[in-house]
Scaffold this motif. Structure first.
Motif, PDB file in Angstrom:
ATOM      1  N   ASN A 343       2.776  12.173  17.720  1.00 38.87           N
ATOM      2  CA  ASN A 343       1.935  12.863  18.695  1.00 38.87           C
ATOM      3  C   ASN A 343       2.184  14.365  18.707  1.00 38.87           C
ATOM      4  O   ASN A 343       1.295  15.146  19.042  1.00 38.87           O
ATOM      5  CB  ASN A 343       2.139  12.296  20.095  1.00 38.87           C
ATOM      6  N   TYR A 345       2.162  16.148  16.350  1.00 34.61           N
ATOM      7  CA  TYR A 345       1.236  16.682  15.355  1.00 34.61           C
ATOM      8  C   TYR A 345      -0.208  16.361  15.753  1.00 34.61           C
ATOM      9  O   TYR A 345      -1.110  16.426  14.925  1.00 34.61           O
ATOM     10  CB  TYR A 345       1.530  16.094  13.977  1.00 34.61           C
ATOM     11  N   HIS A 346      -0.403  15.955  17.001  1.00 33.75           N
ATOM     12  CA  HIS A 346      -1.713  15.546  17.515  1.00 33.75           C
ATOM     13  C   HIS A 346      -2.223  14.289  16.806  1.00 33.75           C
ATOM     14  O   HIS A 346      -3.431  14.100  16.648  1.00 33.75           O
ATOM     15  CB  HIS A 346      -2.744  16.679  17.397  1.00 33.75           C
ATOM     16  N   ASN A 347      -1.302  13.413  16.400  1.00 38.07           N
ATOM     17  CA  ASN A 347      -1.668  12.128  15.809  1.00 38.07           C
ATOM     18  C   ASN A 347      -1.414  11.014  16.819  1.00 38.07           C
ATOM     19  O   ASN A 347      -0.993  11.270  17.943  1.00 38.07           O
ATOM     20  CB  ASN A 347      -0.888  11.914  14.514  1.00 38.07           C
ATOM     21  N   TRP A 348      -1.657   9.773  16.419  1.00 39.09           N
ATOM     22  CA  TRP A 348      -1.826   8.695  17.402  1.00 39.09           C
ATOM     23  C   TRP A 348      -0.706   7.655  17.447  1.00 39.09           C
ATOM     24  O   TRP A 348      -0.785   6.716  18.225  1.00 39.09           O
ATOM     25  CB  TRP A 348      -3.150   7.971  17.147  1.00 39.09           C
ATOM     26  N   ASP A 405      -0.168  25.289  17.709  1.00 41.88           N
ATOM     27  CA  ASP A 405       0.148  25.273  19.131  1.00 41.88           C
ATOM     28  C   ASP A 405       1.454  24.547  19.444  1.00 41.88           C
ATOM     29  O   ASP A 405       1.855  24.472  20.610  1.00 41.88           O
ATOM     30  CB  ASP A 405      -1.004  24.638  19.918  1.00 41.88           C
ATOM     31  N   ASP A 432       7.927  14.586  20.130  1.00 36.45           N
ATOM     32  CA  ASP A 432       7.294  13.382  19.585  1.00 36.45           C
ATOM     33  C   ASP A 432       7.595  12.144  20.428  1.00 36.45           C
ATOM     34  O   ASP A 432       7.519  11.022  19.937  1.00 36.45           O
ATOM     35  CB  ASP A 432       7.746  13.168  18.138  1.00 36.45           C
ATOM     36  N   VAL A 438       3.116  17.419  24.577  1.00 33.09           N
ATOM     37  CA  VAL A 438       1.969  17.302  23.673  1.00 33.09           C
ATOM     38  C   VAL A 438       1.509  15.847  23.622  1.00 33.09           C
ATOM     39  O   VAL A 438       2.176  14.993  23.044  1.00 33.09           O
ATOM     40  CB  VAL A 438       2.330  17.786  22.249  1.00 33.09           C
ATOM     41  N   GLU A 439       0.407  15.529  24.246  1.00 35.85           N
ATOM     42  CA  GLU A 439      -0.235  14.204  24.153  1.00 35.85           C
ATOM     43  C   GLU A 439       0.764  13.065  24.291  1.00 35.85           C
ATOM     44  O   GLU A 439       0.898  12.219  23.396  1.00 35.85           O
ATOM     45  CB  GLU A 439      -1.015  14.110  22.827  1.00 35.85           C
ATOM     46  N   ASN A 442       0.211   9.403  23.308  1.00 30.33           N
ATOM     47  CA  ASN A 442       0.223   9.020  21.902  1.00 30.33           C
ATOM     48  C   ASN A 442       1.627   9.012  21.309  1.00 30.33           C
ATOM     49  O   ASN A 442       1.786   8.977  20.096  1.00 30.33           O
ATOM     50  CB  ASN A 442      -0.658   9.974  21.082  1.00 30.33           C
ATOM     51  N   ASN A 463      -4.495  15.570  11.549  1.00 31.97           N
ATOM     52  CA  ASN A 463      -5.319  15.558  12.759  1.00 31.97           C
ATOM     53  C   ASN A 463      -6.581  16.407  12.613  1.00 31.97           C
ATOM     54  O   ASN A 463      -7.323  16.575  13.568  1.00 31.97           O
ATOM     55  CB  ASN A 463      -4.514  16.062  13.958  1.00 31.97           C
ATOM     56  N   GLN A 464      -6.826  16.950  11.434  1.00 35.37           N
ATOM     57  CA  GLN A 464      -8.018  17.755  11.212  1.00 35.37           C
ATOM     58  C   GLN A 464      -8.927  17.038  10.213  1.00 35.37           C
ATOM     59  O   GLN A 464      -8.877  15.826  10.080  1.00 35.37           O
ATOM     60  CB  GLN A 464      -7.613  19.152  10.748  1.00 35.37           C
TER      61      GLN A 464
END
Length: 626
Positions: A343, A345-348, A405, A432, A438-439, A442, A463-464
Motif C-alpha cells: 500500500n 506504493y499505492h497498491n492493493w 508523495d 506498508d 498511505v491507504e 490496502n 499503480n500507474q
C-alpha cells in the motif's frame, strides 16, 4: 473458470476482430459472424477458432484473488470475496465461494464444448494446409485434456463429453469414474503429442512438450493418496462413507503400476528437453541463486533477469501491453503488481504471504528454520534459502522507488511492515502497514507482501499505467522434474530422486541432501512447496497427499516486527531500517481477521453446485456435501 479478458495473440488480432472474441459465440454452430463452412474452409479462421478455445484460460493464475489464498501460502487482504467459505469449510451446494479462484464446472464444460467442436470439424476441414490442420487438432486435443484435468482435480470424475451435443439431445449425463477420466485425458494427450510432433514451440500455445508434461501431472495425481480408494477412505471421513468412491478415486488396480507410469511420463519430458541451469554439479552463490529463481519467475517478460530462463516454460499464458488495456474490474494479467504490491506504493496488498510459508524456507546450510533457535528468532530473514528473497517482501527488504508523495516517508525504498520506536515513548507505524498514513485499508494483514511474479524493473510503476508482461507458468520444466522425484521416491529409486532434487537445489545455492526414507519424502515435499510457491500447486498437493488438515487447518500466523532504540541512540527520521540504531524483535502471532481457518474432509473436492445438479439429475454430488 477464471473470468478475465480473453487470451489474445498479436499475430491474429485482425482475424479475431472478424470472428469476434466473445465466449458467447461458442454456443452457436460454431460462429455468430462467420458461417461454419467458411470457418473450416479457411486456415486463418480455423486458427482463430482454436485461439478462442484458449481464451477460457483467462489470465492464468494472475487473477486479483489467487489460489494461494486458500492454502497455507497466503491470505487475501480484503473481506467479502467469498474466500472465507472455502477456508472455513462452510462450502455447500448453494455456497460455492469465489468463482475466480476456483474454475467453475459450467465454464469448464463450455471450454470442453469449444474444444469438441474443433476436434469434430478439423479432420474434415477443407483448407489446404495439413501441417496447420494437424497442429490445430493437436492443440484442441491438448486443450480438451487440460480443461478436463481442471474439472477432475477440483471436482473429481466428470461426465466424459467427447463431442458437441446438438440442440435436440438429452443433456443429462452421468459422471464417469475417476479411472475412466484418467484414461480419457491420457488418450487425448497422447494424440496431442503425436499431432504436435515437430510443430513449432510458440509462446502461449501448446506443443508436444506441453502435452507430455500435462500427462506427467495427470498420472502423478492418479498415483497419489487421494486417488487411491483404500488410502483415501482410511484418512477421510467424507470418503469412508461415500457410496460412489469410484467417482473420485481408484477402487482397485495396481497402485505400484500407477506410480511407475507417472515416473515414465515425467522421464519422457526430462529426456526430451532441458530446463534452466539444471546441469550444475555444485551450489551456486546465494546471490546467483536468488537471480536464477527470480529469472524463472519473470519468464523472460522483464528487462531484469536472464531471458534464457524461458526454457522453463512448457505451457504459459502470455501477456502483452499491445493488447487492449485490461482495465475492467477485476484487474488481472498485466496488473499483478497493483493487485498484490504494498500500500505504500499505492497498491492493493491482495494475496500476502503468511508466516507458515516463510518459516518453511530452509537456512542456507540446509537446516530447518526454527523459532526456538535464538539466532534464528533474532534475525529471521538472514541466511535463508535465496528463493525466499525472490518470493517475499519482508520488513527491511529493498524494493522499487517509492512514489513521489511517499518519498519523504521512505527515501531509501525499504519495505516497512513494523512498528518503530520514535524516541519519545511512541511508535512510527510502517508505511506498508494497516496503520500507514498511505491507504491503510490496502495494507497487509500478515506483515509480508509477495514479490514473485511482480516485475522488479523500476520503470514498471505498478499503480500507474505501466503494464507488466510476465507470463503465467501453467506448466514448467521443474514441476515435471519434481514429479519425477516424487515418483522415484514412491517406487524406491531414492538415488535418482536425490540426484534430481540436488539439481534443483544447486541452482538456487542450497547444499546437496542425503536423506532417505520418510525424511527424503518430507524434504522433497518441502522443496516442492517453496520451489512452486504461488504457482497453484499447493492447493492440489496438500489434498492429494492428504495433509491438508495440517496445512490449511493450521490457521494463519503473521508477524509485526518491532524496533526499539539501542541505548543512547537517536531515532532515524524519517525511519530507515538500521540494525546499528534499533534492536528488532519478531514474534509470530495468530490472525483471525477476515477468516478463521479450519479443515473439513469434504473440502478435498469442490461441491457441484445445486444449479448444475438441477440441470442434470444424473449427476452425483461429491463426498461430504449431502
Amino acid at each position: 473458470m477464471k473470468k478475465g479478458r480473453l487470451l489474445t495473440f498479436c499475430s491474429v488480432i485482425a482475424v479475431l476482430v472478424l470472428v469476434s472474441c466473445n465466449k458467447d459465440f461458442l454456443d452457436t454452430k460454431p460462429l455468430d459472424k462467420v458461417s461454419s463452412d467458411a470457418t473450416w474452409s479457411d486456415g486463418a479462421l480455423s486458427e482463430a477458432f482454436v485461439f478462442n478455445v484458449y481464451s477460457f484460460l483467462g489470465y492464468g493464475g494472475f487473477e486479483e484473488e489467487s489460489l494461494a489464498s486458500v492454502t497455507d501460502e497466503a491470505m487475501f487482504t480484503h473481506a467479502g470475496r467469498g474466500i472465507n467459505v472455502i477456508n472455513e469449510g462452510t462450502l455447500s451446494e448453494t455456497t460455492t465461494g469465489n468463482n475466480r479462484i476456483i474454475p467453475q464446472w459450467d465454464e469448464l464444460f463450455l471450454a470442453i464444448r469449444a474444444a469438441n467442436i474443433a476436434i469434430k470439424e478439423l479432420p474434415e476441414a477443407t483448407f489446404d494446409d495439413d501441417d496447420l490442420k494437424n497442429r490445430l487438432l493437436g492443440e484442441a486435443h491438448f486443450l480438451r485434456a487440460y480443461y478436463f484435468h481442471q474439472v477432475v482435480r477440483y471436482y473429481g470424475g466428470a461426465p466424459i463429453i467427447d463431442r458437441p451435443y446438438e440442440l435436440d439431445e438429452d443433456y443429462a449425463v452421468a459422471r464417469n469414474s475417476y479411472a475412466e477420466n484418467v484414461d480419457f485425458m491420457v488418450g487425448d494427450l497422447d494424440m496431442a503429442a503425436s499431432l504436435l510432433d515437430g510443430k513449432p514451440q510458440t509462446p502461449g500455445r501448446a506443443n508436444q512438450l506441453s502435452a507430455l508434461a500435462l500427462k506427467s501431472r495427470v498420472l502423478l495425481y492418479a498415483a497419489s493418496d487421494l486417488r487411491d480408494g483404500p488410502t483415501a477412505s482410511a484418512n477421510s471421513t467424507a470418503h469412508s462413507g461415500y457410496a460412489n468412491l469410484e467417482l473420485v478415486a481408484y477402487t482397485g488396480g495396481d497402485r505400484a503400476a500407477r506410480w511407475n507410469a507417472a515416473k515414465a511420463a515425467a522421464k519422457a519430458v526430462l529426456d526430451a528437453t532441458t530446463g534452466y541451469k539444471l546441469d550444475l554439479t555444485a551450489p551456486v552463490s546465494a546471490e546467483e541463486g536468488k537471480m536464477n529463481y527470480m529469472s524463472i519467475a519473470l519468464g523472460g517478460g522483464s528487462s531484469v533477469g536472464d531471458a534464457a530462463a524461458r526454457a522453463e516454460l512448457l505451457f504459459e499464458r502470455t501477456h502483452t501491453p499491445l493488447f487492449t488495456r485490461e482495465s475492467n474490474w477485476p484487474l488481472g494479467g498485466i496488473h499483478q503488481g497493483i493487485n498484490n504490491g504494498p500500500n505504500g506504493y499505492h497498491n492493493w496488498a491482495g494475496n500476502t504471504p503468511i508466516q507458515l510459508l516463510v518459516d518453511d524456507y530452509e537456512m542456507m546450510d540446509g537446516s530447518t528454520f526454527d523459532w526456538n533457535n535464538p539466532a534464528h528468532a533474532a534475525d529471521p530473514y538472514a541466511n535463508r534459502d535465496p528463493r525466499l528473497y525472490a518470493t517475499v517482501l519482508y520488513d527491511g527488504a529493498t524494493w522499487k522507488p517509492r512514489p513521489s508523495d511517499v518519498v519523504s516517508i521512505d527515501p531509501v525504498d525499504q519495505i516497512q511492515t513494523g512498528a518503530y520506536d520514535d524516541g519519545a515513548g511512541g511508535v512510527v507505524n510502517g508505511v506498508d502497514t494497516r496503520k500507514s498514513p498511505v491507504e491503510d485499508w490496502n495494507g497487509s494483514r500478515t506483515g509480508y507482501y509477495v514479490r514473485k511474479f511482480i516485475d522488479p524493473d523500476p520503470g514498471v510503476v505498478d499503480n500507474q499505467s505501466s503494464a507488466q508482461v510476465i507470463p503465467w507458468p501453467f506448466i514448467r520444466y521443474t514441476e515435471v522434474a519434481l514429479n519425477y522425484i516424487e515418483a522415484s521416491i514412491e517406487t524406491g529409486d531414492e538415488g535418482e530422486a536425490i540426484n534430481w532434487l540436488n539439481k534443483i537445489r544447486y541452482r538456487v545455492g542450497l547444499p546437496a541432501v542425503t536423506d532417505t526414507g520418510d525424511a527424503l519424502r518430507d524434504r522433497y515435499r518441502n522443496e516442492r512447496r517453496v520451489e512452486l510457491a504461488y504457482e497453484e500447486h499447493r492447493y492440489h498437493d496438500a489434498r492429494r497427499w492428504m495433509i491438508a488438515p495440517n496445512t490449511l487447518g493450521r490457521g494463519i500466523k503473521i508477524i509485526i516486527p518491532e524496533a526499539t532504540l539501542k541505548a543512547g541512540a537517536s531515532p532515524r527520521v524519517p525511519y530507515v531500517h538500521d540494525k546499528t540504531v534499533y534492536d528488532y524483535s519478531y514474534a509470530p502471532i495468530d490472525n483471525t481477521e477476515v477468516e478463521t481457518r479450519t479443515w473439513v474432509d469434504k473440502m478435498y473436492f469442490m461441491p457441484i453446485s445445486r444449479d448444475e445438479l438441477n440441470r442434470n439429475e444424473q449427476l452425483v454430488q461429491n463426498p461430504g456435501y449431502n
